[in-house]
Design a protein around this motif. Sequence first.
Motif, short mmCIF file in Angstrom:
data_model
loop_
_atom_site.label_atom_id
_atom_site.label_comp_id
_atom_site.label_asym_id
_atom_site.label_seq_id
_atom_site.Cartn_x
_atom_site.Cartn_y
_atom_site.Cartn_z
N TRP A 63 -18.67 -4.72 -32.51
CA TRP A 63 -18.20 -5.73 -31.54
C TRP A 63 -16.80 -6.22 -31.91
O TRP A 63 -15.94 -6.36 -31.06
CB TRP A 63 -19.19 -6.89 -31.47
CG TRP A 63 -19.28 -7.52 -30.12
CD1 TRP A 63 -18.88 -8.77 -29.80
CD2 TRP A 63 -19.80 -6.93 -28.93
NE1 TRP A 63 -19.12 -9.00 -28.47
CE2 TRP A 63 -19.68 -7.90 -27.91
CE3 TRP A 63 -20.35 -5.68 -28.62
CZ2 TRP A 63 -20.09 -7.65 -26.60
CZ3 TRP A 63 -20.76 -5.44 -27.32
CH2 TRP A 63 -20.62 -6.41 -26.34
N GLY A 64 -16.60 -6.46 -33.22
CA GLY A 64 -15.26 -6.84 -33.68
C GLY A 64 -14.31 -5.65 -33.64
O GLY A 64 -13.17 -5.74 -33.21
N GLY A 65 -14.83 -4.49 -34.09
CA GLY A 65 -14.01 -3.28 -34.18
C GLY A 65 -13.50 -2.84 -32.81
O GLY A 65 -12.39 -2.31 -32.70
N ILE A 79 1.28 2.50 -45.27
CA ILE A 79 -0.02 2.13 -44.71
C ILE A 79 -0.05 2.45 -43.23
O ILE A 79 0.90 2.17 -42.51
CB ILE A 79 -0.29 0.63 -44.95
CG1 ILE A 79 -0.49 0.38 -46.43
CG2 ILE A 79 -1.51 0.17 -44.16
CD1 ILE A 79 -0.53 -1.08 -46.80
N ASP A 80 -1.17 3.06 -42.78
CA ASP A 80 -1.36 3.33 -41.36
C ASP A 80 -1.84 2.02 -40.71
O ASP A 80 -3.02 1.69 -40.75
CB ASP A 80 -2.40 4.44 -41.18
CG ASP A 80 -2.62 4.78 -39.72
OD1 ASP A 80 -2.13 4.01 -38.85
OD2 ASP A 80 -3.28 5.79 -39.44
N ASN A 81 -0.89 1.28 -40.13
CA ASN A 81 -1.22 -0.06 -39.62
C ASN A 81 -2.35 -0.05 -38.60
O ASN A 81 -3.21 -0.91 -38.62
CB ASN A 81 0.02 -0.68 -38.98
CG ASN A 81 0.91 -1.32 -40.02
OD1 ASN A 81 0.39 -1.86 -41.00
ND2 ASN A 81 2.20 -1.25 -39.84
N LYS A 82 -2.36 0.94 -37.70
CA LYS A 82 -3.36 0.97 -36.65
C LYS A 82 -4.76 1.12 -37.24
O LYS A 82 -5.71 0.47 -36.82
CB LYS A 82 -3.05 2.10 -35.67
CG LYS A 82 -1.78 1.83 -34.90
CD LYS A 82 -1.65 2.69 -33.69
CE LYS A 82 -0.53 2.13 -32.82
NZ LYS A 82 -0.23 2.95 -31.67
N LYS A 83 -4.85 2.03 -38.22
CA LYS A 83 -6.15 2.24 -38.85
C LYS A 83 -6.60 0.96 -39.54
O LYS A 83 -7.77 0.57 -39.45
CB LYS A 83 -6.01 3.40 -39.87
CG LYS A 83 -7.33 4.10 -40.15
CD LYS A 83 -7.10 5.35 -40.98
CE LYS A 83 -7.76 5.22 -42.32
NZ LYS A 83 -7.33 6.27 -43.26
N ILE A 84 -5.66 0.30 -40.22
CA ILE A 84 -6.01 -0.92 -40.94
C ILE A 84 -6.47 -2.02 -39.98
O ILE A 84 -7.40 -2.77 -40.28
CB ILE A 84 -4.81 -1.40 -41.80
CG1 ILE A 84 -4.61 -0.46 -42.99
CG2 ILE A 84 -5.02 -2.82 -42.31
CD1 ILE A 84 -5.71 -0.47 -44.01
N ILE A 85 -5.85 -2.08 -38.80
CA ILE A 85 -6.28 -3.09 -37.81
C ILE A 85 -7.75 -2.89 -37.45
O ILE A 85 -8.55 -3.83 -37.45
CB ILE A 85 -5.41 -3.01 -36.53
CG1 ILE A 85 -4.00 -3.53 -36.82
CG2 ILE A 85 -6.04 -3.80 -35.39
CD1 ILE A 85 -3.03 -3.35 -35.67
N VAL A 86 -8.11 -1.62 -37.18
CA VAL A 86 -9.50 -1.34 -36.80
C VAL A 86 -10.45 -1.66 -37.95
O VAL A 86 -11.48 -2.33 -37.77
CB VAL A 86 -9.65 0.13 -36.35
CG1 VAL A 86 -11.09 0.42 -35.99
CG2 VAL A 86 -8.74 0.42 -35.16
N ILE A 87 -10.08 -1.22 -39.17
CA ILE A 87 -10.94 -1.49 -40.32
C ILE A 87 -11.09 -3.00 -40.54
O ILE A 87 -12.20 -3.50 -40.78
CB ILE A 87 -10.37 -0.81 -41.59
CG1 ILE A 87 -10.42 0.71 -41.43
CG2 ILE A 87 -11.14 -1.25 -42.84
CD1 ILE A 87 -9.73 1.47 -42.55
N THR A 88 -9.98 -3.71 -40.43
CA THR A 88 -10.02 -5.17 -40.61
C THR A 88 -11.04 -5.79 -39.66
O THR A 88 -11.88 -6.60 -40.07
CB THR A 88 -8.63 -5.78 -40.30
OG1 THR A 88 -7.67 -5.20 -41.17
CG2 THR A 88 -8.64 -7.28 -40.50
N MET A 89 -10.96 -5.39 -38.39
CA MET A 89 -11.85 -6.01 -37.41
C MET A 89 -13.30 -5.55 -37.58
O MET A 89 -14.24 -6.30 -37.28
CB MET A 89 -11.35 -5.73 -35.99
CG MET A 89 -10.19 -6.63 -35.58
SD MET A 89 -10.60 -8.39 -35.68
CE MET A 89 -11.86 -8.52 -34.42
N LEU A 90 -13.49 -4.30 -38.04
CA LEU A 90 -14.86 -3.84 -38.31
C LEU A 90 -15.50 -4.73 -39.37
O LEU A 90 -16.62 -5.24 -39.21
CB LEU A 90 -14.85 -2.38 -38.80
CG LEU A 90 -14.66 -1.28 -37.76
CD1 LEU A 90 -14.42 0.06 -38.46
CD2 LEU A 90 -15.87 -1.18 -36.85
#
Lengths: 313, 354
Positions: free
Chosen positions: B125-127, B233-244
């Motif tokens: 849901w966050g991801g 750092i792959d910012n986009k990937k980190i955004i998704v991981i952060t929200m997951l």
Amino acid sequence: MDNIFTATFFVSIFASTIRLATPILLTALGEIYTQRSGILNLGLEGTMTMSAMAGFVCAYFSKNLFIGFLGGIIVGMICSAFMAFLSITVRANQVIAGTALTILGIGFSSFIYRIIFGIQKLPPQVESLTKFDIPLLSSIPYIGTIFFQHNLIVYLAYILAVFSWIVLEKTTFGLNVKAVGEHPRAADSKGINVSKVRYTAVIIGGAFAGLSGAFMSIAYMNSFSDTMIAGRGFIAVAVVVFARWNPLRAMVGSLLFGIASALQIRFQAIGVPIPNQFLLMLPYLVTIIALITVSKKAEFPSAYTKPYSRMER
Amino acid sequence: MSKKINKIIQAIFPALLMVSGALLTGAILIIISGNDPIAAYAALLEGAFSNSYRISETFVKAIPLMLMALGVSIAFKNQIWNIGAGGQFTIGTILSVIVCLYFKLPPIPTIILSFIFAFIGGALWGGLAGWLKARFNANEVITTLMLDYIATYLLAYLVYGPMMDPNGFGYPQSAVIEKVLRLPKLIVGGRLHTGIFVAIAILFLMLLFWRSTLGFKIELAGQGNDVSRYAGIDNKKIIVITMLLSGGLSGIAGWNEIHGIHLRLMTDLAGSYGSIAIVIALLGNLNPLGIAISAYFFSVLIVGGNTMQNLTGIPYSLVDIIQGLIVVFVITRTAFRTESIQTFFRKRRYQHNG
């Protein structure tokens, strides 16, 4: 069951759609000014609750609905001036400032209301704004009932939508608001006072939210409760994004939310076995989809949520 | 060692100052309302600590608030404004109850599977909001808010529809989960349950997390696109991981509330937890220990606030006002602090040039 979808049914659904869309539309229109200037005011829920309380209290003691609306508008402007101070002068994070304003607004309004009225068996009430049938037009069959038998604030909201579109698209002030939202530095170098325009835009937003809050307590209902705004402040933010910062499209967005809740109320009342929660969910889904398409085209004001400082490069 | 103590004092002192400021403003409001602030706060403390049931309640309330605030803090560290922790929590509760009611498994695997499902549900849901931000640049403030509403209506649909308790006289709630699936209570006559150990374990994991590579990357990503891009750092990937991760922790809070407290689905389980979690994360300065302490503090306010209202007639909403004031103080302070740092660097640069 078979004959619920009659003409009367549709007429009453559409009429209540227009009424239910009104507070959302008013708040969304104000938020368009605010967001166009680059400020995201997420504190509308709190502002509306404060104004609903203020509007009710003023109307209750003055026995005059006009003073009620005026009180609601002024309190709305004060609340948003506080938001403007936090986000423009203090340059605090706008999302958090909005969250604070929402918590504070709901807390304060419920506190003040309790201090003034205490706990009563029956909630204090006012005589709410009566509907005003527009002569001739209101007697047109169907159309008249749907469009021309509402209270004055309802008509005013739709007029303000057109008015706001003209202000934003056709006046210097509208141009300035958009300029500070798109490129504050360029606007500044053209001699536009960025903070002043932003303060004005946020406070205009507060006036709209204030009218809308007062509408809830003294025109839509006739009493106040601290839960009566029920998410409309946040829905208005959704409508603004859905409408891509256009007042006329905000009308469409508000009506979409309006019809969803009108159908839900009616279905629940007559016990239609359609899961009305999906109906209520729909506008939020549409908003997300709208947001995706909007963000791709980068239609967001470029300086959205970004504080401006002359000293920074 | 004394340096470390110094550092701790430096971290706690401003928080204490802001809390005192908020409580003091609250006291002024109480005086204006014609009441005695000392009596009011005494009643509040009495409500939170006067017997073992109340003390246990302060911990019961603190558990989900701390977990959600920890979740929120992960996103905030990366400058992602996840304001939909309530929705992520709701999805966690739904999946927990689904596992408990419909997966006919032995008790221990059910509890574990329920935990995993709640985490994954909250995480997705966050991801989803994270992915929408990374892929379409969709503003997460709006998407997390919308997903919050969607989760609330999904819950309402389930308890009014397919998951309604067949023996529940039409009340909008699901059937109760089996007794063996409940987290054991820790004290007699209170609601405190073993979920608190899970919460403490997660608190420690979070302390370790910020020392891990991933934690470091998330923190770095929060310093701005350029900084993290230079660091590879792959910012986009980190955004998704952060929200997951952010959503996942709120999902676990949902699991905790189902197995420890509610034992069934009801409408609007999340209440205002989502926004309180934001306040707690900020007051805790996004630091896990700080968050644990502020979660407990807010829990005391919430538990004691009701007693205060009953004993002194001062509205419970005073607690909301105190919460709101604390946020105002926190953001004002943060804004001024960054300001002064910037001025400092600018001065240095000018001196260098001149």
